[in-house]
Design a protein around this motif. Sequence first.
Motif, PDB file in Angstrom:
ATOM      1  N   ALA A 241     -36.276  71.179  69.965  1.00 53.40           N
ATOM      2  CA  ALA A 241     -36.159  72.034  68.781  1.00 53.40           C
ATOM      3  C   ALA A 241     -37.227  73.123  68.787  1.00 53.40           C
ATOM      4  CB  ALA A 241     -36.267  71.182  67.515  1.00 53.40           C
ATOM      5  N   ILE A 242     -38.459  72.767  69.113  1.00 57.74           N
ATOM      6  CA  ILE A 242     -39.544  73.755  69.132  1.00 57.74           C
ATOM      7  C   ILE A 242     -39.325  74.765  70.245  1.00 57.74           C
ATOM      8  CG2 ILE A 242     -42.016  74.041  69.594  1.00 57.74           C
ATOM      9  CD1 ILE A 242     -42.393  71.300  68.139  1.00 57.74           C
ATOM     10  N   ALA A 243     -38.930  74.313  71.421  1.00 54.16           N
ATOM     11  CA  ALA A 243     -38.696  75.231  72.541  1.00 54.16           C
ATOM     12  C   ALA A 243     -37.577  76.215  72.214  1.00 54.16           C
ATOM     13  CB  ALA A 243     -38.372  74.448  73.806  1.00 54.16           C
ATOM     14  N   ARG A 244     -36.511  75.720  71.612  1.00 54.56           N
ATOM     15  CA  ARG A 244     -35.410  76.621  71.246  1.00 54.56           C
ATOM     16  C   ARG A 244     -35.823  77.577  70.143  1.00 54.56           C
ATOM     17  NH1 ARG A 244     -31.535  72.036  72.167  1.00 54.56           N
ATOM     18  NH2 ARG A 244     -30.595  72.542  74.164  1.00 54.56           N
ATOM     19  N   ALA A 245     -36.535  77.084  69.129  1.00 52.23           N
ATOM     20  CA  ALA A 245     -36.939  77.920  67.989  1.00 52.23           C
ATOM     21  C   ALA A 245     -37.911  79.013  68.404  1.00 52.23           C
ATOM     22  CB  ALA A 245     -37.557  77.047  66.897  1.00 52.23           C
ATOM     23  N   THR A 246     -38.733  78.737  69.390  1.00 49.36           N
ATOM     24  CA  THR A 246     -39.719  79.726  69.826  1.00 49.36           C
ATOM     25  C   THR A 246     -39.240  80.565  71.006  1.00 49.36           C
ATOM     26  OG1 THR A 246     -40.791  78.102  71.279  1.00 49.36           O
ATOM     27  CG2 THR A 246     -41.652  78.325  69.024  1.00 49.36           C
ATOM     28  N   GLY A 247     -38.031  80.301  71.466  1.00 45.88           N
ATOM     29  CA  GLY A 247     -37.483  81.075  72.572  1.00 45.88           C
ATOM     30  C   GLY A 247     -37.994  80.660  73.939  1.00 45.88           C
TER      31      GLY A 247
ATOM     32  N   ALA B 148     -37.461  60.872  69.323  1.00 50.91           N
ATOM     33  CA  ALA B 148     -37.890  61.890  68.351  1.00 50.91           C
ATOM     34  C   ALA B 148     -38.801  62.925  69.005  1.00 50.91           C
ATOM     35  CB  ALA B 148     -38.602  61.230  67.176  1.00 50.91           C
ATOM     36  N   GLY B 149     -39.666  62.468  69.908  1.00 49.82           N
ATOM     37  CA  GLY B 149     -40.546  63.407  70.612  1.00 49.82           C
ATOM     38  C   GLY B 149     -39.763  64.378  71.473  1.00 49.82           C
ATOM     39  N   ALA B 150     -38.782  63.859  72.192  1.00 49.43           N
ATOM     40  CA  ALA B 150     -37.943  64.733  73.022  1.00 49.43           C
ATOM     41  C   ALA B 150     -37.137  65.697  72.159  1.00 49.43           C
ATOM     42  CB  ALA B 150     -37.011  63.897  73.893  1.00 49.43           C
ATOM     43  N   ALA B 151     -36.574  65.196  71.053  1.00 50.83           N
ATOM     44  CA  ALA B 151     -35.798  66.054  70.156  1.00 50.83           C
ATOM     45  C   ALA B 151     -36.685  67.134  69.552  1.00 50.83           C
ATOM     46  CB  ALA B 151     -35.152  65.211  69.059  1.00 50.83           C
ATOM     47  N   SER B 152     -37.911  66.788  69.186  1.00 53.73           N
ATOM     48  CA  SER B 152     -38.850  67.774  68.635  1.00 53.73           C
ATOM     49  C   SER B 152     -39.191  68.841  69.665  1.00 53.73           C
ATOM     50  CB  SER B 152     -40.132  67.084  68.165  1.00 53.73           C
ATOM     51  OG  SER B 152     -39.859  66.179  67.140  1.00 53.73           O
ATOM     52  N   PHE B 153     -39.430  68.408  70.901  1.00 47.57           N
ATOM     53  CA  PHE B 153     -39.736  69.359  71.964  1.00 47.57           C
ATOM     54  C   PHE B 153     -38.588  70.347  72.162  1.00 47.57           C
ATOM     55  CE2 PHE B 153     -39.550  70.596  76.469  1.00 47.57           C
ATOM     56  CZ  PHE B 153     -40.786  71.218  76.589  1.00 47.57           C
TER      57      PHE B 153
ATOM     58  N   THR C   8     -36.911  78.563  76.126  1.00 50.18           N
ATOM     59  CA  THR C   8     -35.859  77.717  76.699  1.00 50.18           C
ATOM     60  C   THR C   8     -36.062  77.459  78.189  1.00 50.18           C
ATOM     61  OG1 THR C   8     -34.465  79.664  76.984  1.00 50.18           O
ATOM     62  CG2 THR C   8     -34.146  78.364  74.972  1.00 50.18           C
ATOM     63  N   ALA C   9     -36.902  78.248  78.851  1.00 51.61           N
ATOM     64  CA  ALA C   9     -37.188  78.005  80.263  1.00 51.61           C
ATOM     65  C   ALA C   9     -37.937  76.679  80.440  1.00 51.61           C
ATOM     66  CB  ALA C   9     -38.006  79.147  80.854  1.00 51.61           C
ATOM     67  N   TRP C  10     -38.582  76.202  79.377  1.00 50.41           N
ATOM     68  CA  TRP C  10     -39.304  74.927  79.437  1.00 50.41           C
ATOM     69  C   TRP C  10     -38.355  73.740  79.461  1.00 50.41           C
ATOM     70  CZ3 TRP C  10     -43.527  75.441  75.085  1.00 50.41           C
ATOM     71  CH2 TRP C  10     -44.441  76.423  75.452  1.00 50.41           C
ATOM     72  N   LEU C  11     -37.131  73.951  79.032  1.00 48.64           N
ATOM     73  CA  LEU C  11     -36.190  72.848  78.876  1.00 48.64           C
ATOM     74  C   LEU C  11     -35.567  72.455  80.211  1.00 48.64           C
ATOM     75  CD1 LEU C  11     -34.349  74.025  75.641  1.00 48.64           C
ATOM     76  CD2 LEU C  11     -36.215  72.378  75.844  1.00 48.64           C
ATOM     77  N   PRO C  12     -35.453  71.156  80.447  1.00 47.92           N
ATOM     78  CA  PRO C  12     -34.743  70.730  81.655  1.00 47.92           C
ATOM     79  C   PRO C  12     -33.277  71.141  81.556  1.00 47.92           C
ATOM     80  CG  PRO C  12     -35.558  68.830  80.392  1.00 47.92           C
ATOM     81  CD  PRO C  12     -35.930  70.049  79.647  1.00 47.92           C
ATOM     82  N   HIS C  13     -32.681  71.373  82.676  1.00 51.70           N
ATOM     83  CA  HIS C  13     -31.281  71.774  82.661  1.00 51.70           C
ATOM     84  C   HIS C  13     -30.550  71.098  83.814  1.00 51.70           C
ATOM     85  CE1 HIS C  13     -33.604  74.591  85.110  1.00 51.70           C
ATOM     86  NE2 HIS C  13     -32.539  74.669  85.875  1.00 51.70           N
ATOM     87  N   ALA C  14     -29.286  70.861  83.570  1.00 52.49           N
ATOM     88  CA  ALA C  14     -28.447  70.256  84.607  1.00 52.49           C
ATOM     89  C   ALA C  14     -28.206  71.274  85.709  1.00 52.49           C
ATOM     90  CB  ALA C  14     -27.125  69.800  84.010  1.00 52.49           C
ATOM     91  N   ARG C  15     -28.053  70.788  86.901  1.00 50.14           N
ATOM     92  CA  ARG C  15     -27.760  71.675  88.022  1.00 50.14           C
ATOM     93  C   ARG C  15     -26.251  71.817  88.149  1.00 50.14           C
ATOM     94  NH1 ARG C  15     -32.153  69.259  92.210  1.00 50.14           N
ATOM     95  NH2 ARG C  15     -33.940  70.068  91.099  1.00 50.14           N
TER      96      ARG C  15
END
Length: 149
Positions: free
Chosen positions: A68-74, A61-66, A76-83
């Motif tokens: 959701a908040i990162a996407r909602a606030t724009g 739930a904590g990861a999902a909240s993070f 997205t650079a905070w989000l981990p991404h696959a290489r």
Amino acid sequence: MMESFTPWSSLAGGVLIGLSAALLLGINGKVAGISGIARRLVWGPRSGSAWRAAFILGLIAGAASFYAIARATGHTAWLPHARPGFPAVLLIAAGLATGFGTALANGCTSGHGVCGLARLSKRSAVATVTFVAAAMVSTYVVRHVIGLS
């Protein structure tokens, strides 16, 4: 690559990990070792499964909240991404090696590195040094021997 260095989110995450580990130890008398919690939730005795399930669900739930908040606030650079182009077989091998290592060490980085070191456990100090050394060697091999970045 320093473009993914995020000191404030790293600090906040570290504080939350430490707080959750301290609360679990103080309230429940249990060490917040994720691999042990997950293993005992699946294969352990039924007693204690409620708090283990709540802990794992809280992580999810904590990861999902993070996210959701990162996407909602724009942010997205905070989000981990696959290489792109990173071989899936290496990711699978890394996951299996990590699982084997945590079973062999009787704990993971959260159990040994956060909780064990805080309790001044010598066994946890050895395990944590081993984790860090293995990570350094693995990173070197993947980046400089195999040539992936």
